[in-house]
Write an enzyme that holds these catalytic residues in place. Structure first.
Site, PDB file in Angstrom:
ATOM      1  N   SER A   1      53.538  23.897  20.006  1.00 31.00           N
ATOM      2  CA  SER A   1      52.170  23.386  20.018  1.00 31.00           C
ATOM      3  C   SER A   1      51.347  23.723  18.787  1.00 31.00           C
ATOM      4  O   SER A   1      50.142  23.962  18.884  1.00 31.00           O
ATOM      5  CB  SER A   1      51.464  23.894  21.281  1.00 31.00           C
ATOM      6  OG  SER A   1      50.261  23.237  21.440  1.00 31.00           O
TER       7      SER A   1
ATOM      8  N   ASP B   1      48.326  21.952  26.166  1.00 33.19           N
ATOM      9  CA  ASP B   1      48.350  22.707  24.915  1.00 33.19           C
ATOM     10  C   ASP B   1      46.941  23.109  24.477  1.00 33.19           C
ATOM     11  O   ASP B   1      46.701  24.246  24.054  1.00 33.19           O
ATOM     12  CB  ASP B   1      49.018  21.871  23.822  1.00 33.19           C
ATOM     13  CG  ASP B   1      50.384  21.367  24.259  1.00 33.19           C
ATOM     14  OD1 ASP B   1      50.933  21.932  25.219  1.00 33.19           O
ATOM     15  OD2 ASP B   1      50.885  20.416  23.643  1.00 33.19           O
TER      16      ASP B   1
ATOM     17  N   TYR C   1      57.966  10.258  24.049  1.00 32.29           N
ATOM     18  CA  TYR C   1      57.007  10.982  24.896  1.00 32.29           C
ATOM     19  C   TYR C   1      56.092   9.979  25.613  1.00 32.29           C
ATOM     20  O   TYR C   1      55.935  10.015  26.837  1.00 32.29           O
ATOM     21  CB  TYR C   1      56.182  11.953  24.042  1.00 32.29           C
ATOM     22  CG  TYR C   1      55.164  12.731  24.833  1.00 32.29           C
ATOM     23  CD1 TYR C   1      55.474  13.988  25.359  1.00 32.29           C
ATOM     24  CD2 TYR C   1      53.885  12.220  25.094  1.00 32.29           C
ATOM     25  CE1 TYR C   1      54.542  14.699  26.097  1.00 32.29           C
ATOM     26  CE2 TYR C   1      52.963  12.917  25.836  1.00 32.29           C
ATOM     27  CZ  TYR C   1      53.293  14.162  26.330  1.00 32.29           C
ATOM     28  OH  TYR C   1      52.371  14.863  27.072  1.00 32.29           O
TER      29      TYR C   1
ATOM     30  N   THR D   1      54.402  17.808  33.425  1.00 33.71           N
ATOM     31  CA  THR D   1      53.656  17.660  34.679  1.00 33.71           C
ATOM     32  C   THR D   1      52.176  17.395  34.421  1.00 33.71           C
ATOM     33  O   THR D   1      51.504  16.779  35.243  1.00 33.71           O
ATOM     34  CB  THR D   1      53.781  18.920  35.568  1.00 33.71           C
ATOM     35  OG1 THR D   1      53.528  20.067  34.754  1.00 33.71           O
ATOM     36  CG2 THR D   1      55.155  19.030  36.188  1.00 33.71           C
TER      37      THR D   1
ATOM     38  N   ALA E   1      58.317  22.663  16.590  1.00 35.29           N
ATOM     39  CA  ALA E   1      59.236  23.476  17.372  1.00 35.29           C
ATOM     40  C   ALA E   1      58.983  23.348  18.868  1.00 35.29           C
ATOM     41  O   ALA E   1      59.696  23.936  19.673  1.00 35.29           O
ATOM     42  CB  ALA E   1      59.105  24.942  16.947  1.00 35.29           C
ATOM     43  N   GLY E   2      57.961  22.602  19.243  1.00 34.80           N
ATOM     44  CA  GLY E   2      57.603  22.531  20.663  1.00 34.80           C
ATOM     45  C   GLY E   2      56.741  23.709  21.078  1.00 34.80           C
ATOM     46  O   GLY E   2      56.617  24.014  22.260  1.00 34.80           O
TER      47      GLY E   2
ATOM     48  N   GLU F   1      56.868  21.359  32.962  1.00 37.11           N
ATOM     49  CA  GLU F   1      56.994  20.552  31.735  1.00 37.11           C
ATOM     50  C   GLU F   1      56.829  19.092  32.096  1.00 37.11           C
ATOM     51  O   GLU F   1      57.419  18.622  33.086  1.00 37.11           O
ATOM     52  CB  GLU F   1      58.375  20.816  31.118  1.00 37.11           C
ATOM     53  CG  GLU F   1      58.394  20.825  29.616  1.00 37.11           C
ATOM     54  CD  GLU F   1      57.578  21.964  29.017  1.00 37.11           C
ATOM     55  OE1 GLU F   1      56.377  21.767  28.741  1.00 37.11           O
ATOM     56  OE2 GLU F   1      58.149  23.046  28.826  1.00 37.11           O
TER      57      GLU F   1
HETATM   58  C1  GLA Z   1      53.479  18.198  24.831  1.00 39.30           C
HETATM   59  C2  GLA Z   1      52.118  17.708  25.323  1.00 39.30           C
HETATM   60  C3  GLA Z   1      51.697  18.436  26.593  1.00 39.30           C
HETATM   61  C4  GLA Z   1      52.805  18.407  27.649  1.00 39.30           C
HETATM   62  C5  GLA Z   1      54.149  18.820  27.040  1.00 39.30           C
HETATM   63  C6  GLA Z   1      55.281  18.654  28.002  1.00 39.30           C
HETATM   64  O1  GLA Z   1      53.380  19.515  24.416  1.00 39.30           O
HETATM   65  O2  GLA Z   1      51.139  17.887  24.328  1.00 39.30           O
HETATM   66  O3  GLA Z   1      50.513  17.880  27.086  1.00 39.30           O
HETATM   67  O4  GLA Z   1      52.879  17.152  28.255  1.00 39.30           O
HETATM   68  O5  GLA Z   1      54.440  18.081  25.866  1.00 39.30           O
HETATM   69  O6  GLA Z   1      55.137  19.494  29.092  1.00 39.30           O
END
Ligand code: GLA
Length: 363
Positions: A118, A159, A211, A29, A115-116, A27
């Site tokens: 994507s 993503d 972010y 990275t 929600a994370g 995460e």
């Molecule tokens: C979001 C970003 C990704 C990644 C994640 C964290 O989803 O779009 O590129 O950096 O956060 O791992």
């Protein structure tokens, strides 16, 4: 979903689908030049498309009360500023793949929003496919990553890459610069459980600021560790990475320490998956969560509670997933414990299996 879309746009000529994702580990990275280990999930953004005579890009949703329609004259796409709406993600793609003729798009989705998982990158990738052919998937992933900058997030490419390259039954180790994917089979006895904290992790507003701040902090840490301009933490010589503990700035020190540790965990998690070693995989997720919470400071108390609940219910490991600042947690457990875990986590929880990447088909 395909049939609902075709009801909403009966003369559609093309239907596309791009999946959301769960990241197992790695995460924050990707934008540091280190690998990630996500899998595509069986939840997607769908778009039906049909050419129209009017010189506009008409974008509407099958849920118009939640997602308002917009009609964009083709000759304004290039100069249009982001409006802070969901349609920005479609425009992000259209700026790179300008439609040659009028087009109507109808969008539907099953990826939980904010929600994370994507949903927004899945929308960008789906929009690319609605506007043209798939072509080289790795190249398109890079194109979609750059396109999404239009919306204002400096995201790292995971993503978009997993949405295009996802493989049923496999997690993917994805490396960057350039995008390369190595499939890692998901052992059948390991279940991946995801639960939503109910805290919206919007890719806008304060979450976006936070972010992007991480991205800049990591770039600054790389500079302090001797990397040339535009270089990333991954460009710090392995022998020099221990110097991270000598960084004067405590925030940069914590951020870089987390990233180097997480990068090592990705390598170890690939080994753990290949050997089907759930306890080791679980410990790696737990260490990742501690790092994300304490060093990287992207978790949220509501997610920390879910992580504790998952571990108490028998998960081998659990952590905040995606960018963080709310959203979901991911846990791994023995498959026959997954139902128990879901019962402990509540109705906004799911068991996900690795699914296929995006596709474009004739309607
Ligand atoms: C979001 C970003 C990704 C990644 C994640 C964290 O989803 O779009 O590129 O950096 O956060 O791992």
């Amino acid at each position: 979903m395909r049939s609902r879309l075709l009801e909403a746009l009966p003369d559609a000529t093309v239907v596309v689908r791009a999946p959301g994702r769960v990241n197992l580990i790695g995460e924050h990275t990707d934008y540091n030049g280190f690998p990630v280990l996500p899998m595509a999930i069986d939840r997607s953004i769908w778009i039906a498309a049909v050419p129209r005579a009017a010189p506009t890009l008409m974008v509407r949703s099958i849920a118009p009360e939640e997602y308002a329609a917009e009609s964009i004259p083709l000759d304004t796409i290039a100069s249009r500023s982001p409006r802070g709406t969901w349609v920005d993600y479609v425009v992000a793609a259209a700026r790179r793949r300008p439609p040659e003729e009028g087009l109507e798009l109808v969008v539907a989705g099953t990826v939980p929003a904010e929600a994370g998982l994507s949903s927004s990158s899945a929308l960008v990738v789906a929009a690319f496919l609605a506007l043209g052919e798939v072509g080289d998937r790795a190249a398109l992933a890079e194109e979609a990553r750059l396109a999404e900058r239009y919306v204002g997030t400096l995201s790292g490419g995971m993503d978009q890459a997993i949405a295009l390259l996802g493989l049923p039954g496999h997690a993917l180790r994805i490396d960057f610069r350039p995008v390369r994917a190595t499939p890692v089979p998901m052992p059948p006895h390991i279940a991946v459980v995801v639960a939503h904290s109910g805290v919206r992790a919007a890719k806008s507003g304060s979450a976006r600021e936070a972010y992007n701040a991480r991205v800049h902090e990591c770039l600054a840490a790389a500079r302090h560790l001797g990397v040339a301009e535009h270089g990333l933490l991954a460009d710090v010589e392995p022998g020099r990475r221990a110097a991270v503990c000598e960084l004067d700035d405590a925030v940069l020190r914590r951020r870089a320490r987390y990233v180097f540790a997480e990068a090592r965990r990705v390598e170890e998690a690939v080994q753990a998956l290949r050997s089907g070693n759930l306890p080791v995989l679980g410990e790696l997720l737990n260490a990742s969560h501690r790092g994300l919470r304490d060093d990287y400071e992207v978790s949220h108390p509501a997610v920390d509670i879910l992580v504790k609940r998952a571990l108490a219910a028998g998960a081998a490991g659990a952590r905040v997933v995606g960018a963080g600042f709310g959203g979901c947690m991911v846990a791994v457990c023995e498959r026959d414990r997954a139902a128990e875990l879901r019962a402990a986590l509540g109705p906004s929880s799911w068991v996900f299996s690795p699914a296929a990447g995006a596709e474009r088909t004739r309607a």
